[in-house]
Every structure is written in C-alpha cells, then in structure tokens.
Design a protein around this motif. Structure first.
Motif, PDB file in Angstrom:
ATOM      1  N   ASN A  19       0.824  -1.212   0.000  1.00 47.46           N
ATOM      2  CA  ASN A  19       0.000   0.000   0.000  1.00 47.46           C
ATOM      3  C   ASN A  19       0.856   1.260   0.000  1.00 47.46           C
ATOM      4  N   GLY A  20       0.533   2.183  -0.916  1.00 45.64           N
ATOM      5  CA  GLY A  20       1.240   3.452  -0.981  1.00 45.64           C
ATOM      6  C   GLY A  20       2.543   3.411  -1.748  1.00 45.64           C
ATOM      7  N   ALA A  21       2.954   2.219  -2.205  1.00 47.82           N
ATOM      8  CA  ALA A  21       4.216   2.090  -2.938  1.00 47.82           C
ATOM      9  C   ALA A  21       4.033   2.461  -4.401  1.00 47.82           C
ATOM     10  N   SER A  22       5.055   3.080  -4.971  1.00 49.84           N
ATOM     11  CA  SER A  22       5.052   3.467  -6.384  1.00 49.84           C
ATOM     12  C   SER A  22       6.269   2.866  -7.075  1.00 49.84           C
ATOM     13  N   PRO A  23       6.124   2.481  -8.351  1.00 46.33           N
ATOM     14  CA  PRO A  23       7.287   1.970  -9.083  1.00 46.33           C
ATOM     15  C   PRO A  23       8.269   3.099  -9.388  1.00 46.33           C
ATOM     16  N   LEU A  24       9.544   2.795  -9.359  1.00 45.72           N
ATOM     17  CA  LEU A  24      10.558   3.769  -9.760  1.00 45.72           C
ATOM     18  C   LEU A  24      10.701   3.757 -11.277  1.00 45.72           C
ATOM     19  N   LYS A  25      10.952   4.922 -11.844  1.00 47.31           N
ATOM     20  CA  LYS A  25      11.036   5.030 -13.303  1.00 47.31           C
ATOM     21  C   LYS A  25      12.202   4.239 -13.870  1.00 47.31           C
ATOM     22  N   GLU A  26      13.334   4.322 -13.202  1.00 49.96           N
ATOM     23  CA  GLU A  26      14.540   3.669 -13.712  1.00 49.96           C
ATOM     24  C   GLU A  26      14.896   2.446 -12.865  1.00 49.96           C
ATOM     25  N   PRO A  27      15.402   1.384 -13.508  1.00 50.43           N
ATOM     26  CA  PRO A  27      15.886   0.231 -12.739  1.00 50.43           C
ATOM     27  C   PRO A  27      16.993   0.648 -11.767  1.00 50.43           C
ATOM     28  N   GLN A  28      17.042  -0.039 -10.636  1.00 49.95           N
ATOM     29  CA  GLN A  28      18.020   0.266  -9.598  1.00 49.95           C
ATOM     30  C   GLN A  28      18.984  -0.896  -9.433  1.00 49.95           C
ATOM     31  N   GLU A  29      20.129  -0.624  -8.831  1.00 51.31           N
ATOM     32  CA  GLU A  29      21.137  -1.671  -8.681  1.00 51.31           C
ATOM     33  C   GLU A  29      20.744  -2.679  -7.613  1.00 51.31           C
ATOM     34  N   PHE A  30      21.082  -3.934  -7.890  1.00 54.69           N
ATOM     35  CA  PHE A  30      20.876  -5.041  -6.966  1.00 54.69           C
ATOM     36  C   PHE A  30      22.132  -5.882  -7.016  1.00 54.69           C
TER      37      PHE A  30
ATOM     38  N   PRO B 120       3.680  -2.718  -6.371  1.00 57.98           N
ATOM     39  CA  PRO B 120       3.215  -1.460  -5.770  1.00 57.98           C
ATOM     40  C   PRO B 120       1.720  -1.297  -5.974  1.00 57.98           C
ATOM     41  N   SER B 121       1.102  -0.470  -5.140  1.00 54.07           N
ATOM     42  CA  SER B 121      -0.323  -0.207  -5.313  1.00 54.07           C
ATOM     43  C   SER B 121      -0.565   0.919  -6.312  1.00 54.07           C
ATOM     44  N   GLU B 122       0.435   1.786  -6.464  1.00 52.26           N
ATOM     45  CA  GLU B 122       0.320   2.890  -7.422  1.00 52.26           C
ATOM     46  C   GLU B 122       0.923   2.469  -8.757  1.00 52.26           C
ATOM     47  N   GLU B 123       0.370   2.983  -9.832  1.00 50.26           N
ATOM     48  CA  GLU B 123       0.862   2.627 -11.163  1.00 50.26           C
ATOM     49  C   GLU B 123       1.803   3.679 -11.746  1.00 50.26           C
TER      50      GLU B 123
END
Length: 459
Positions: free
Chosen positions: A266-277, A408-411
């Motif tokens: 809930n309340g999470a949004s996807p980040l536009k750019e991929p992140q390091e893992f 995420p819940s946000e698109e």
C-alpha cells in the motif's frame, strides 16, 4: 522441587528445538472414537467401508453433478475453533522442505508455501490408514499418544483441516476491497475406473477454490502429462504453464495444487529507472524497484534488518536482510527456525523503503522431496490409502506450484530522489539477497516463504 525443575527444562527443550521437533497437539484433536486403550485393534478393522464414485474422463467436456455439489456445499460454522495450534507444525514442515530445496537450488531464488504443502499432506492423511496414517501424522507434527503404531489413537484430521481452511480463507476475505489477488486451483487425477471415496473428496472442497476431479490414462505417461498440463492451463485463472513430466506409468493418483498470490504494498510506487541489486560483492545488476515512505515496524536483530509490512487486515509481510553481507547465511538458522523473537521488540518508525518488484513461479513434487528426506516409501506403492479409495491406488506425484508477485499499489512511476527531512527517516533498501515471509495475522501461520537472490530470475 528438583523434579519440577527437570520437567520444566525438558518442556523448554521440546518447545525450542529445531525443525525436526514434534508438536504436542491440543487435547481436543484426539479422535476419541478410536482411543479406547482397552480395545486397541488394528485401525483397518474399525474403519467403515467407504462410499465411492468414478471420476469423469479428462477428455470430457462436461462438469459432473458431483463436482457441482462440491462447489455449492456450505461450510459448518457451529464448531469453529482456534487456529493458533497450527503455526508451529506448518512452519516446521515448511522448513523441512525448504532445506531440501536449498540443497537443489543452492543460492538461487526459492519460493514455497508451507501452508499448502501442509494442506496437501493433510489431505492424503485423511485417506490414509494403518502405519501410513501414523507416519503421516508424525510428519504433520502430531505425535501419536500411543507408542504402538497399530493402535487406533489418531488425531481428528477433519478438525485440523477445518482449522486450516479458516486460515486459508484469510487471503480471500479482503482481496476485493484491498486490491489483493489470490486464486487456487486444486486438481485430483485418477486412473480410469478407479473408485474414489466420496467423503474424502468432499473434505477437499470448500468455497472459492477451483476444484476438479478427472480420470487420466497414466499408462501412456507422455500423453497423460500433455493432457494434464492442457487441462490445468484451461482451468487456471492466471494461465498456468504446465511443467508436469516424467509420470510413472504405474501411477493411479496424482494431486496438484496451483496458487497465485499478488501482494500489494500500500502506498508504494514503481521507480522510473531500474536500480542496482548486488548478486555478490563484485556483481550487480539493475532491476525494477518500488518505493514507499510510511510508518513500519522495524528492528535490527542478530545481524538481520527486519521490516514488518501490513498487506491487509489479515495478512502481513516480514522482510529479512543480512545487515552487513551480500549473502544469505549458509547455516540457514534464521530461515529454518520459526522464530518468535523476530516479532518481539519491533518498533514503529518512519521509513523510506525501497525494494524490488518480484514475480516468481516455482513448481516441485512433494513425493520427490519426501524421498530426499529419507522417506521414499511413505506414500509409495505400499502406502495404505484405503480411506481414499477401495481400489489399489498408487500416488505418482503431489505437485505444488505457486506464482507469487510483490507489486506497488500505485501505477504511476516516480523518480528516485532524496526525501525531504531525510534525517528524520530511516532509509532501508533491499538491494541484495533477502528472505520474505508472509503470515496470516490471527494464527501467525506461514503462508509463503522465499529467498530472493536475483529478482530478474522468475523461477
């Protein structure tokens, strides 16, 4: 006084042991109809003959009236009972199977559902008799009250299954109002002409579960696998791709459970750019991630960073990541032990949380994993399943497949940026290997468990 201290020490040892410990069941689970110590007879002598039916062929385009009656049956409500007694047996059984999967997949992604493993084996227990029932009862975490394996003492498997159904209904209760996705497909395949127990099959069905029983000719294993895969895919709400192969042509029974769960933060949004893992200290990849800022429960414990995230009114997620390492602990002590201290001392904190979006699909055969645990004959050709069928049935496979998504819940995607008032927030980023555990709140039963080592690998 000394005797009391000794007994207390023994009790503490039994309740804090490892994943091979035996759970002492609640007294109300004893089947008193079979517990007269003065007439301890062979279990088979006292069990009634079962009423049976023959399933439709898998090639049939019709739905049998019997299947329709199963879907429309109502649950008994008058004997609702507590469900907390199941949390330890479910976690311990899940730990046993995770240990074997860990040997096979080593440091790869692993996902399993301890509660659905438990349900599959409990289902077979309802159809088992004699020594097979006793051995399954022990595997399920309930030590027989009698040391005589032929004695008629048994737990009441129907009460256990009823309690299990209450837990399993938790993801269903709020999925429409809270945006969760959960579906389950249960299929029982038998050889043509095999007579299955009506009461056994009736126990497996309950509302909101897609349940089918079909007859399959296993003497042609390749064709049987092809037919089963096609049937499962056609009945699945999320288009499961069948991976079933290598069926023993002597098989007369096959049980499959397919689940799909989409956990929404809930309340999470996807980040536009991929992140390091980080795969290890030298290797990193870039993966889709999401971010959320809010009040979550958190603590550092025994080298782990632990975050508790509510998913719904009845479900919550626990994320565990080694604080100073890119590798999960090799001894698995944190993942294998049902650990109450994880939940104790968690404190509410304002947290800026970043974690991967994941979508994992896994499939495994419980029969094969039982063999790797040194129990190849537990449900083999000599298994006593007379309460499941009056035919001489042989279980070929017990398939568990799960699709688990963390979303995420946000698109609308957002930019990764430094939060204002960052000094007042704890920043936690799951950018290296971590575990996740999803629990049902009331019972604290473990629904899903997994280790994520590479979010880009879907299986």
């Amino acid at each position: 006084m000394k005797l009391g201290v000794i007994l207390l020490c023994v009790l503490l040892y039994l309740t804090t042991g490892g994943c091979d410990r035996v759970y002492v069941h609640p007294f109300f689970l004893v089947d008193f109809n079979n517990s007269n110590a003065n007439s301890c007879k062979e279990l088979g002598e006292r069990e009634p003959l079962v009423k049976t039916f023959v399933p439709l062929s898998i090639e049939s385009h019709f739905t049998s009236t019997y299947e329709e009656s199963l879907r429309n049956k109502s649950e008994e409500e008058e004997k609702r009972l507590g469900v907390n007694f199941l949390k330890d047996p479910i976690s311990i059984l899940g730990a046993r199977f995770y240990k074997e999967l860990k040997k096979i997949h080593e440091n790869s992604n692993i996902i399993l559902s301890p509660i659905f493993i438990y349900e599959s084996l409990l289902s077979i227990y309802l159809g088992a008799s004699g020594e097979t029932a006793t051995n399954l009862q022990i595997l399920l975490g309930f030590n027989p009250p009698s040391s005589d394996s032929h004695c008629t003492f048994k737990i009441d498997g129907h009460k256990v299954l009823f309690a299990l159904k209450i837990i399993l209904n938790a993801p269903l209760r709020f999925r429409d109002t809270e945006g969760l996705i959960f579906s389950k497909l249960l299929c029982l395949f038998s050889a043509p002409g095999a007579h299955l127990s009506e009461s056994f099959v009736h126990e497996l069905a309950f509302p909101d579960v897609n349940f089918h029983i079909r007859a399959v000719d296993f003497t042609n294993p390749t064709e049987a696998a092809k037919q089963i895969n096609a049937f499962v895919e056609s009945k699945s709400a999320h288009r499961i791709k069948g991976l079933l192969a290598d069926i023993d042509q002597e098989t007369t029974l096959l049980l499959t459970t397919y689940t799909h769960f989409k956990a929404v933060i809930n309340g999470a949004s996807p980040l536009k750019e991929p992140q390091e893992f980080w795969l290890d200290s030298q290797t990193k990849i870039f993966v889709p991630m999401m971010t959320v800022t809010g009040v979550f429960k958190h603590k550092y414990h025994a080298g782990l960073s632990i975050v508790k995230i509510p998913l719904s009114k009845s479900l919550f997620l626990l994320l565990l990541q080694p604080s100073n390492s890119n590798q999960l602990h090799s001894d698995d002590q944190y993942s294998l032990t049902p650990s109450l201290e994880w939940f104790q001392g968690l404190k509410s904190k304002q947290i800026h949380l970043t974690l991967p979006r994941v979508s994992f699909n896994s499939i495994f055969d419980l029969q094969e994993l039982l063999g790797k645990q040194g129990m190849p004959n537990l449900l083999g050709k000599e298994a006593n399943l007379r309460l499941l069928s009056n035919s001489n049935v042989t279980i070929g496979k017990i398939i568990n497949q799960q699709l688990f998504e963390l979303s995420p819940s946000e698109e609308d995607p957002v930019e990764a940026h430094t939060e204002e008032n960052a000094s007042e927030k704890l920043k936690i980023t799951f950018n290296r290997a971590f575990w996740f555990r999803m629990y049902e709140k009331e019972s604290a039963a473990l629904i899903y468990f997994g280790q994520i080592t590479n979010p880009l690998n879907e299986t």
